[in-house]
Design a protein around this motif. Sequence first.
Motif, PDB file in Angstrom:
ATOM      1  N   ARG A  41       0.858  -1.182   0.000  1.00  0.00           N
ATOM      2  CA  ARG A  41       0.000   0.000   0.000  1.00  0.00           C
ATOM      3  C   ARG A  41       0.894   1.232   0.000  1.00  0.00           C
ATOM      4  O   ARG A  41       1.753   1.379   0.861  1.00  0.00           O
ATOM      5  CB  ARG A  41      -0.907   0.010   1.226  1.00  0.00           C
ATOM      6  CG  ARG A  41      -1.898  -1.123   1.221  1.00  0.00           C
ATOM      7  CD  ARG A  41      -3.015  -0.953   2.201  1.00  0.00           C
ATOM      8  NE  ARG A  41      -2.583  -0.652   3.563  1.00  0.00           N
ATOM      9  CZ  ARG A  41      -3.405  -0.628   4.600  1.00  0.00           C
ATOM     10  NH1 ARG A  41      -4.674  -0.876   4.438  1.00  0.00           N
ATOM     11  NH2 ARG A  41      -2.955  -0.361   5.799  1.00  0.00           N
ATOM     12  N   ILE A  42       0.674   2.115  -0.960  1.00  0.00           N
ATOM     13  CA  ILE A  42       1.462   3.336  -1.087  1.00  0.00           C
ATOM     14  C   ILE A  42       0.580   4.503  -0.658  1.00  0.00           C
ATOM     15  O   ILE A  42      -0.520   4.677  -1.182  1.00  0.00           O
ATOM     16  CB  ILE A  42       1.968   3.518  -2.524  1.00  0.00           C
ATOM     17  CG1 ILE A  42       2.884   2.361  -2.900  1.00  0.00           C
ATOM     18  CG2 ILE A  42       2.697   4.838  -2.665  1.00  0.00           C
ATOM     19  CD1 ILE A  42       3.420   2.427  -4.284  1.00  0.00           C
ATOM     20  N   THR A  43       1.066   5.289   0.283  1.00  0.00           N
ATOM     21  CA  THR A  43       0.279   6.398   0.808  1.00  0.00           C
ATOM     22  C   THR A  43       0.366   7.609  -0.110  1.00  0.00           C
ATOM     23  O   THR A  43       1.250   7.711  -0.966  1.00  0.00           O
ATOM     24  CB  THR A  43       0.764   6.802   2.210  1.00  0.00           C
ATOM     25  OG1 THR A  43       2.089   7.333   2.100  1.00  0.00           O
ATOM     26  CG2 THR A  43       0.771   5.615   3.151  1.00  0.00           C
ATOM     27  N   ALA A  44      -0.567   8.534   0.086  1.00  0.00           N
ATOM     28  CA  ALA A  44      -0.582   9.762  -0.709  1.00  0.00           C
ATOM     29  C   ALA A  44       0.672  10.598  -0.453  1.00  0.00           C
ATOM     30  O   ALA A  44       1.193  11.248  -1.366  1.00  0.00           O
ATOM     31  CB  ALA A  44      -1.833  10.573  -0.380  1.00  0.00           C
ATOM     32  N   ARG A  45       1.171  10.558   0.771  1.00  0.00           N
ATOM     33  CA  ARG A  45       2.404  11.295   1.089  1.00  0.00           C
ATOM     34  C   ARG A  45       3.609  10.729   0.336  1.00  0.00           C
ATOM     35  O   ARG A  45       4.468  11.479  -0.123  1.00  0.00           O
ATOM     36  CB  ARG A  45       2.689  11.221   2.591  1.00  0.00           C
ATOM     37  CG  ARG A  45       1.814  12.103   3.431  1.00  0.00           C
ATOM     38  CD  ARG A  45       2.070  11.827   4.913  1.00  0.00           C
ATOM     39  NE  ARG A  45       1.284  12.691   5.746  1.00  0.00           N
ATOM     40  CZ  ARG A  45       1.759  13.806   6.311  1.00  0.00           C
ATOM     41  NH1 ARG A  45       3.004  14.157   6.113  1.00  0.00           N
ATOM     42  NH2 ARG A  45       0.974  14.554   7.052  1.00  0.00           N
ATOM     43  N   GLN A  46       3.672   9.407   0.224  1.00  0.00           N
ATOM     44  CA  GLN A  46       4.776   8.782  -0.503  1.00  0.00           C
ATOM     45  C   GLN A  46       4.706   9.107  -1.990  1.00  0.00           C
ATOM     46  O   GLN A  46       5.737   9.352  -2.624  1.00  0.00           O
ATOM     47  CB  GLN A  46       4.749   7.275  -0.295  1.00  0.00           C
ATOM     48  CG  GLN A  46       5.112   6.850   1.103  1.00  0.00           C
ATOM     49  CD  GLN A  46       4.896   5.376   1.329  1.00  0.00           C
ATOM     50  OE1 GLN A  46       4.325   4.679   0.498  1.00  0.00           O
ATOM     51  NE2 GLN A  46       5.321   4.894   2.480  1.00  0.00           N
ATOM     52  N   PRO A  70      -4.465   7.476  -4.744  1.00  0.00           N
ATOM     53  CA  PRO A  70      -4.857   6.977  -3.422  1.00  0.00           C
ATOM     54  C   PRO A  70      -6.365   7.098  -3.198  1.00  0.00           C
ATOM     55  O   PRO A  70      -6.876   8.178  -2.928  1.00  0.00           O
ATOM     56  CB  PRO A  70      -4.073   7.867  -2.462  1.00  0.00           C
ATOM     57  CG  PRO A  70      -3.831   9.116  -3.225  1.00  0.00           C
ATOM     58  CD  PRO A  70      -3.732   8.740  -4.657  1.00  0.00           C
ATOM     59  N   TYR A  92      -5.317   8.407   6.855  1.00  0.00           N
ATOM     60  CA  TYR A  92      -4.670   8.809   5.603  1.00  0.00           C
ATOM     61  C   TYR A  92      -5.280   8.041   4.438  1.00  0.00           C
ATOM     62  O   TYR A  92      -6.084   7.129   4.632  1.00  0.00           O
ATOM     63  CB  TYR A  92      -3.159   8.593   5.667  1.00  0.00           C
ATOM     64  CG  TYR A  92      -2.718   7.163   5.906  1.00  0.00           C
ATOM     65  CD1 TYR A  92      -2.463   6.308   4.839  1.00  0.00           C
ATOM     66  CD2 TYR A  92      -2.537   6.677   7.196  1.00  0.00           C
ATOM     67  CE1 TYR A  92      -2.061   5.006   5.059  1.00  0.00           C
ATOM     68  CE2 TYR A  92      -2.130   5.381   7.421  1.00  0.00           C
ATOM     69  CZ  TYR A  92      -1.888   4.553   6.343  1.00  0.00           C
ATOM     70  OH  TYR A  92      -1.498   3.261   6.562  1.00  0.00           O
ATOM     71  N   TRP A  93      -4.901   8.418   3.236  1.00  0.00           N
ATOM     72  CA  TRP A  93      -5.357   7.763   2.011  1.00  0.00           C
ATOM     73  C   TRP A  93      -4.203   7.008   1.382  1.00  0.00           C
ATOM     74  O   TRP A  93      -3.052   7.465   1.424  1.00  0.00           O
ATOM     75  CB  TRP A  93      -5.879   8.803   1.014  1.00  0.00           C
ATOM     76  CG  TRP A  93      -7.139   9.451   1.459  1.00  0.00           C
ATOM     77  CD1 TRP A  93      -7.250  10.582   2.219  1.00  0.00           C
ATOM     78  CD2 TRP A  93      -8.474   9.005   1.197  1.00  0.00           C
ATOM     79  NE1 TRP A  93      -8.568  10.870   2.442  1.00  0.00           N
ATOM     80  CE2 TRP A  93      -9.341   9.922   1.819  1.00  0.00           C
ATOM     81  CE3 TRP A  93      -9.017   7.935   0.489  1.00  0.00           C
ATOM     82  CZ2 TRP A  93     -10.725   9.786   1.758  1.00  0.00           C
ATOM     83  CZ3 TRP A  93     -10.386   7.815   0.429  1.00  0.00           C
ATOM     84  CH2 TRP A  93     -11.233   8.727   1.059  1.00  0.00           C
ATOM     85  N   CYS A  94      -4.496   5.851   0.798  1.00  0.00           N
ATOM     86  CA  CYS A  94      -3.453   5.074   0.142  1.00  0.00           C
ATOM     87  C   CYS A  94      -4.043   4.348  -1.062  1.00  0.00           C
ATOM     88  O   CYS A  94      -5.247   4.409  -1.309  1.00  0.00           O
ATOM     89  CB  CYS A  94      -2.802   4.084   1.108  1.00  0.00           C
ATOM     90  SG  CYS A  94      -3.869   2.729   1.562  1.00  0.00           S
ATOM     91  N   CYS A  95      -3.181   3.680  -1.816  1.00  0.00           N
ATOM     92  CA  CYS A  95      -3.651   2.876  -2.942  1.00  0.00           C
ATOM     93  C   CYS A  95      -2.974   1.512  -2.872  1.00  0.00           C
ATOM     94  O   CYS A  95      -1.818   1.392  -2.449  1.00  0.00           O
ATOM     95  CB  CYS A  95      -3.376   3.561  -4.274  1.00  0.00           C
ATOM     96  SG  CYS A  95      -1.659   3.765  -4.657  1.00  0.00           S
ATOM     97  N   ARG A  96      -3.703   0.494  -3.277  1.00  0.00           N
ATOM     98  CA  ARG A  96      -3.153  -0.858  -3.325  1.00  0.00           C
ATOM     99  C   ARG A  96      -2.385  -1.024  -4.627  1.00  0.00           C
ATOM    100  O   ARG A  96      -2.873  -0.643  -5.686  1.00  0.00           O
ATOM    101  CB  ARG A  96      -4.268  -1.888  -3.268  1.00  0.00           C
ATOM    102  CG  ARG A  96      -5.003  -1.916  -1.962  1.00  0.00           C
ATOM    103  CD  ARG A  96      -5.994  -3.068  -1.957  1.00  0.00           C
ATOM    104  NE  ARG A  96      -6.782  -3.056  -0.749  1.00  0.00           N
ATOM    105  CZ  ARG A  96      -8.100  -2.826  -0.733  1.00  0.00           C
ATOM    106  NH1 ARG A  96      -8.745  -2.612  -1.844  1.00  0.00           N
ATOM    107  NH2 ARG A  96      -8.744  -2.833   0.413  1.00  0.00           N
TER     108      ARG A  96
END
Length: 135
Positions: A41-46, A70, A92-96
């Motif tokens: 999972r990659i966060t919006a901040r990353q 995300p 927070y928001w993330c994307c798979r």
Amino acid sequence: MLFPKKTKYRKAHKGRIKGYNLSNFKLNNGSFGLKALEPGRITARQIEACRRAIVRKMKRTGKVWINIFPDLPVSSKPAEVRMGKGKGALNYWCCRVKPGKVLFEIDGVADFIAKDALRLGSAKLCIRTKITTLF
């Protein structure tokens, strides 16, 4: 930072990331890309940190495409809170991301600058990646 304007549900289940990416495993727009090698999972901040590192190394020449967004809300409860009383607040928001997905694409710069920019960007992500080329 990136997050959806509107969602159907405020909170989501965790879910699992299994299998390989069957779409978007080739470069569509640019000539160099950053491809995921493992699920995560990659966060919006990353995503934003990676984008800034890439753009700064390219000195704002060329073009950058971000192929991930995300859209998964992640909630968590505060530390030292007893069990129960419902699910925690949105954190927070993330994307798979599945293995094989092209995360970022760039074009319009020299190949050594592109590879160096993607290498700096990959250091900001929490998963292993590799640099792919169109040729």
